[in-house]
Every structure is written in C-alpha cells, then in structure tokens.
Enzyme design. Structure first.
Site, short mmCIF file in Angstrom:
data_model
loop_
_atom_site.label_atom_id
_atom_site.label_comp_id
_atom_site.label_asym_id
_atom_site.label_seq_id
_atom_site.Cartn_x
_atom_site.Cartn_y
_atom_site.Cartn_z
N TYR A 153 -54.17 -63.00 7.80
CA TYR A 153 -54.33 -62.16 9.01
C TYR A 153 -53.06 -61.33 9.20
O TYR A 153 -53.13 -60.11 9.45
CB TYR A 153 -54.61 -63.03 10.24
CG TYR A 153 -54.73 -62.19 11.51
CD1 TYR A 153 -55.80 -61.31 11.67
CD2 TYR A 153 -53.76 -62.26 12.50
CE1 TYR A 153 -55.89 -60.52 12.83
CE2 TYR A 153 -53.85 -61.47 13.65
CZ TYR A 153 -54.92 -60.60 13.80
OH TYR A 153 -55.00 -59.81 14.93
N GLY A 184 -49.36 -59.26 21.48
CA GLY A 184 -49.35 -60.70 21.18
C GLY A 184 -50.69 -61.27 21.62
O GLY A 184 -51.72 -60.58 21.56
#
Ligand code: NDP
Ligand code: 8X3
Length: 257
Positions: A153, A184
């Site tokens: 990822y 985030g």
C-alpha cells in the site's frame, strides 16, 4: 458557465464527502465508482438538494477498456472538465511481505496506480485541449513514509506521489494545475473495513483517538481547488492532532473536539 468536477470513487468516504462540498458550491459533477446503486442515489440527492447536474459513470478503474469506453462516451457538454479528483483507491491486507497475499498486491497496484493513470491519461488530454484544468490526487501519509506491514500500500501511494510530481512537470506548460492531498487516518470511510476484509474488530482502528474525518479532507480538496488560477498548491500533508506520523499516535482516548 458551471464548473465541472469528475470524482473517482464517489460512492463512499472522501470521494462522497468531496462530491457534497463541490455540489454545495455549485459545481456539476461526474461521479464514478463500481457500486451503481449508490451512484444513482447520490445523483438524486445532490441534484435535488443543491440544484446541480450529476452524471454517474459506473466503471472499475482497473479495467482499461472500460475506463476508456466510459470516459470517451461522456456527452460533449460534460467534456469541459475543470477538475479531476483522483480519489478511488484502497488498501488490502496488513502483513509482512513474506506473508503477503499477491492478489491483494495486484488489487492495490492496479487500483491506486494503474487505475489513476488510466483515468488521468484520458482526462488530461481533454484538459490540454481545453487549455485549462486541475488534477488533484488523493495520496496519503503512506506516500511519504512507510510503516510495518504497510509495504505494498505504501509503495502504491509513493507511486501516487511520484505521479503527482511528474504530472506537475508534464502539465505546467499547458497551464494545468496539479495538486495532491496526503491524509493520515480518516474515519467516516470504508477504508479500514476494506483493508481488513470486513472484519469489524480488526477495522476498529479509530476507537481510541480522533482521526481526520472525510469532511476534513474534502474541505482541504475544495480549498486547493478554490484558489485563484495562478496558485498551485502541490501537496497538503494532514493528520488528526493526535496522530504525529504513521506510527506515533496518541491512543489514550478520543479527545473532545
Ligand atoms: P472508501 O473505501 O470509503 O472509498 C474508496 C472509494 O474508491 C469508493 O468510492 C470505491 O468505490 C472506490 N474504488 C475502490 N476501488 C475501485 C475500483 N477498482 N474502481 C472504481 N472505484 C473504486 O475509502 P476512502 O474514502 O478512505 O478512500 C479514498 C482514497 O483516500 C483512497 O485513495 C485511499 O487510499 C485514500 N486515503 C484514505 C485514508 C483513510 O485513512 N481512510 C488516508 C489516506 C488516504 P466502489 O467500491 O463503489 O467502486
Ligand atoms: C491511509 C492511511 O496510515 O492507513 O492511507 O496508510 S494509512
């Protein structure tokens, strides 16, 4: 004339929240995703609430021919795309490389990297022809740093960061703007449920701190898009106050906000 935004992955999370904020601000919208019913529901809601026009396009960004067929069949009046929000993406799995699932790796790379490129190739051509346009890519903190078990990822989002920088170099001479937002953790999304294959317990990763919300990210996307045309914001790295980076998160409880 009304401005047009094309948002990939508008059926949930950040894409859905962005669709709402752009509709609220009078944009007409092209919304995409694999879940057709959600696209049709969104069209109905956004058109009746905000008086804008919505064109739903149901395709899988990993399928090159499908992407081409759908995007090239957009009616001429919709081709004046002002903004492309490359948002469709996902994480699948959370394990070290030796334990990793190769199908998951392919899904992430095909969606986050190749899918974004397939869409961008077609839409950037239209924008160059129109001599205007703005591409905003949804990257991630995972495009700026890596964390244990995040390997593929993180690699896919590092690729998004490299693509954003490359697009900037390719397109500035055509007068196009290129930006990205690198969030985030973001809640009000299906991200964790998708990553952990629907395992609610494993996906409960926001119970002990306050992350960003999908609306926070959407507001940032809109802020970038609404700058005057001589301003190009290249990247916004953003996290919830309790998250200092991918690893350091104050998980002592959700602070009031
Ligand atoms: P969601 O799972 O809520 O939304 C993902 C969206 O992407 C959905 O609309 C989904 O639509 C679409 N999508 C996924 N795969 C495909 C595909 N193959 N073809 C077309 N559309 C696809 O997650 P988020 O809103 O969180 O994710 C949006 C972006 O934000 C992603 O790029 C993600 O990597 C990034 N991000 C997320 C963070 C988070 O913590 N949530 C943090 C940083 C970045 P459908 O299933 O209908 O096809
Ligand atoms: C999503 C944020 O930390 O799960 O891109 O990679 S993280």
């Amino acid at each position: 004339m009304k401005r047009i935004v094309l948002i990939t992955g508008a059926t949930s999370g950040i894409g859905k929240a962005s669709a709402k904020i752009f509709a609220k601000n009078g944009y007409d919208l092209i919304i995409t995703g694999r879940r057709e019913k959600r696209l049709l529901d969104q069209k109905k809601k956004l058109e009746s609430k905000y008086g804008v026009k919505v064109l739903p396009l149901n395709f899988d960004v990993r399928k090159r021919k499908e992407v081409k067929r759908c995007l090239e069949s957009i009616p001429t009046k919709w081709k004046n795309i002002d903004l492309l929000l490359n948002n469709a993406g996902l994480a699948k799995g959370f394990s070290s490389i030796d334990q990793g699932n190769i199908d998951d790796w392919e899904t992430m790379i095909n969606t986050n990297v190749l899918g974004l490129l397939y869409v961008s190739k077609i839409v950037s051509k239209i924008m160059i022809k129109n001599k205007k346009g703005h591409i905003i890519n949804i990257c991630s903190t995972a495009g700026h740093e890596v964390y244990p078990n995040g390997n593929v990822y993180c690699a896919s989002k590092h690729a998004v960061d490299a693509i954003t920088k490359s697009m900037r170099l390719d397109f500035y001479k055509h007068g196009l703007r290129v930006s990205q937002v690198s969030p985030g953790h973001v809640e009000q999304t299906e991200f964790a449920m998708v990553r952990f294959g629907g395992d609610e317990k494993k996906a409960s990763i926001y119970d002990d701190f306050v992350p960003l919300s999908s609306k926070d990210v959407a507001k940032t996307v809109y802020f970038i898009a609404s700058q005057p045309s001589h301003v190009n914001i290249q990247d916004v790295l953003m996290m919830g106050t309790q998250q200092a980076n991918s690893i350091f998160i104050d998980r002592r409880g959700r602070t009031k906000n």
